[in-house]
Enzyme design. Structure first.
Site, PDB file in Angstrom:
ATOM      1  N   CYS A  65       1.982   2.088  -2.437  1.00 43.38           N
ATOM      2  CA  CYS A  65       1.600   0.733  -2.002  1.00 43.38           C
ATOM      3  C   CYS A  65       1.338   0.680  -0.499  1.00 43.38           C
ATOM      4  CB  CYS A  65       2.677  -0.278  -2.388  1.00 43.38           C
ATOM      5  SG  CYS A  65       2.872  -0.450  -4.176  1.00 43.38           S
ATOM      6  N   CYS A  66       2.159   1.364   0.280  1.00 40.91           N
ATOM      7  CA  CYS A  66       1.979   1.366   1.729  1.00 40.91           C
ATOM      8  C   CYS A  66       0.692   2.095   2.108  1.00 40.91           C
ATOM      9  CB  CYS A  66       3.186   2.008   2.411  1.00 40.91           C
ATOM     10  SG  CYS A  66       4.705   1.055   2.184  1.00 40.91           S
TER      11      CYS A  66
END
Length: 181
Positions: free
Chosen positions: A69-70
């Site tokens: 996600c990052c």
């Protein structure tokens, strides 16, 4: 006096020891953006004050380099960096990863956005993104994915806590464009 064989037990109670409280003050629209100087992936110092009076600033806080996600969030911001620059806006991603890890992440993923290293978490705490989370029944602290849009005068115009990374960069770009209209 006590009966034979009975014992008296005196219990002195102390208040329970508490873990030091983190600064959970959330920033609000209209607050002055907390000043900071942090090293980037190349170990060059970036000072927020440099942009005062010159550019809008978007700061996105993320948990860790290389996590799915990052990575998506950082690459999305990077993919639109030129659009932000057209709006007189600079971008910074901040996590608690060290500079060398940022450099590896940046190079591996082709990220153009400057990634800043807040190893001791001081800036994360100033911005209210260092927050408790429940993990396997235990309370642990970590970075809450959050984004701040700071205008040219150093005032927070949008404080977005616990954001979803999907489509977030374009949502933030739209908000920046509104500052200029």
């Amino acid at each position: 006096s006590t009966a034979a064989g009975a014992s008296v037990r005196i219990v002195l109670s102390k208040p329970p020891r508490r873990a030091p409280q983190e600064n959970n003050m959330l920033l609000k629209v209209g607050d002055k953006a907390p000043a900071f100087s942090l090293p980037d992936a190349d170990m060059e110092t970036v000072d927020l004050a440099t942009y005062h009076g010159k550019s809008h600033v978007v700061i996105f806080f993320y948990a860790k380099d290389g996590t799915p996600c990052c990575t998506k969030e950082a690459t999305d911001f990077s993919d639109h960096e030129e659009d932000f620059h057209k709006e007189a806006c600079v971008l910074f991603g901040i996590s608690r990863d060290e500079c060398l890890k940022h450099a590896e992440f940046r190079d591996k993923e082709g990220i153009g956005t400057e990634l800043l290293s807040d190893i001791d978490g001081a800036v994360c705490k100033q911005y209210g993104v260092w927050q408790p989370k429940e993990v396997d029944g235990h309370r642990k602290y970590g970075i809450a994915r959050s984004t701040f849009i700071i205008d040219k005068s150093g005032v927070i115009r949008h404080a977005l806590y616990n954001v979803n990374y999907k489509g977030h960069a374009l949502d933030v770009l739209r908000l920046v464009k509104e500052l200029n209209s």
